[in-house]
Motif scaffolding. Structure first.
Motif, mmCIF file in Angstrom:
data_model
loop_
_atom_site.group_PDB
_atom_site.id
_atom_site.type_symbol
_atom_site.label_atom_id
_atom_site.label_comp_id
_atom_site.label_asym_id
_atom_site.label_seq_id
_atom_site.Cartn_x
_atom_site.Cartn_y
_atom_site.Cartn_z
ATOM 1 N N THR A 94 0.804 -1.229 0.000
ATOM 2 C CA THR A 94 0.000 0.000 0.000
ATOM 3 C C THR A 94 0.838 1.281 0.000
ATOM 4 O O THR A 94 0.452 2.267 -0.606
ATOM 5 C CB THR A 94 -0.907 0.030 1.247
ATOM 6 N N PRO A 141 3.504 0.367 -3.806
ATOM 7 C CA PRO A 141 2.171 0.122 -4.394
ATOM 8 C C PRO A 141 2.255 -0.198 -5.880
ATOM 9 O O PRO A 141 1.305 -0.737 -6.452
ATOM 10 C CB PRO A 141 1.415 1.438 -4.127
ATOM 11 N N ARG A 175 1.609 -8.106 -5.955
ATOM 12 C CA ARG A 175 1.246 -7.702 -4.596
ATOM 13 C C ARG A 175 0.344 -8.769 -3.969
ATOM 14 O O ARG A 175 -0.697 -9.118 -4.537
ATOM 15 C CB ARG A 175 0.542 -6.349 -4.607
#
Ligand code: DC
Length: 228
Positions: free
Chosen positions: A135, A139, A144
């Motif tokens: 995050t 990011p 992810r």
């Protein structure tokens, strides 16, 4: 060619660190456990008998320390040197477990450590694990993941680890401590742990580490082939 970065977040004892270390070996990427960096600042704060409610003092410690992380063949996969001292073996002591969340919620500490982490990932080829990697820190990472497991299973795993280290603590105590850490990590105002949009959630409850590593590495290998 810049290698991809892989970002992995998840709650304490979700297996993310072990998974990332094995994945890094398999894919030939550099493994970075950012929890170790927060633990190192907590260790320094305890060593200096710093007031853990004094954000300024904790920020000063983070900003003025010399922290080096090197790949290592040992069990953790890295060695952490703080101000010239190898403190790798101290980072998972119960007193650090109990105090690190308080240090990790300080914005000044986070700002400093996030800068260091982003610098380490700027050339790509890093698998980074933590709470805010998907995050805040990276990011834009090519991959992810949010690695999860039930709190009971996580407590059982952590309890077994502590038993092996000869610590005298009950499973019920470990469960209570984990719940408290989960609460602090996911409710703090700065960079709380959460499952962000576009991040793949993997639940490792009832799965072996090998099964999780196998699943993730297949996906990542496909991406690496696509890039190469
Ligand atoms: O993953 P770990 O248990 O070693 O993390 C130690 C502490 O640091 C935990 O309270 C969460 C915090 N942490 C964080 O806030 N952000 C990160 N990127 C990594 C860890």
């Amino acid at each position: 060619m810049k290698l991809p970065n892989i970002a992995i977040d998840g709650p304490a004892a979700s297996g993310k660190t072990t998974v990332a270390r094995l994945l890094a070996r398999r894919l030939g990427l550099v493994f970075l456990d950012t929890g170790a960096m927060y633990r190192a600042v907590a260790w320094l704060a305890l060593k200096n008998s710093a007031d853990l409610s004094n954000d300024g003092a904790l920020t000063d410690l983070a900003e003025n320390c010399d922290m080096r992380i090197k790949p290592d063949d040992g069990e953790l996969g890295y060695a952490l040197e703080l101000n010239g001292l190898d403190i790798t073996a101290r980072l998972h002591e119960p007193r650090i477990d109990q105090n690190v969340s308080a240090v990790a919620k300080v914005s000044g500490v986070r700002r400093n450590l996030v800068q260091r982490q982003q610098k380490m990932a700027e050339n790509g080829g890093v698998i980074m694990v933590g709470r805010d990697i998907t995050t805040v820190v990276m990011p834009e990472a090519e991959f992810r993941y949010y690695l999860d497991a039930s709190v009971e299973e996580r407590a059982r795993r952590r309890y077994l680890e502590l038993q092996q280290q000869g610590e005298s603590i009950t499973e019920a105590e470990v469960l209570e401590q984990l719940k408290e850490r989960d609460y602090i990590d996911s409710h703090r105002s700065d960079s709380p742990l959460y499952l962000a949009e576009g991040v793949r959630r993997f639940d490792s409850t009832g799965k072996t580490i090998d099964e999780v590593v196998e699943g993730l590495s297949q996906e990542c290998l496909q991406l690496l082939k696509g890039i190469g």
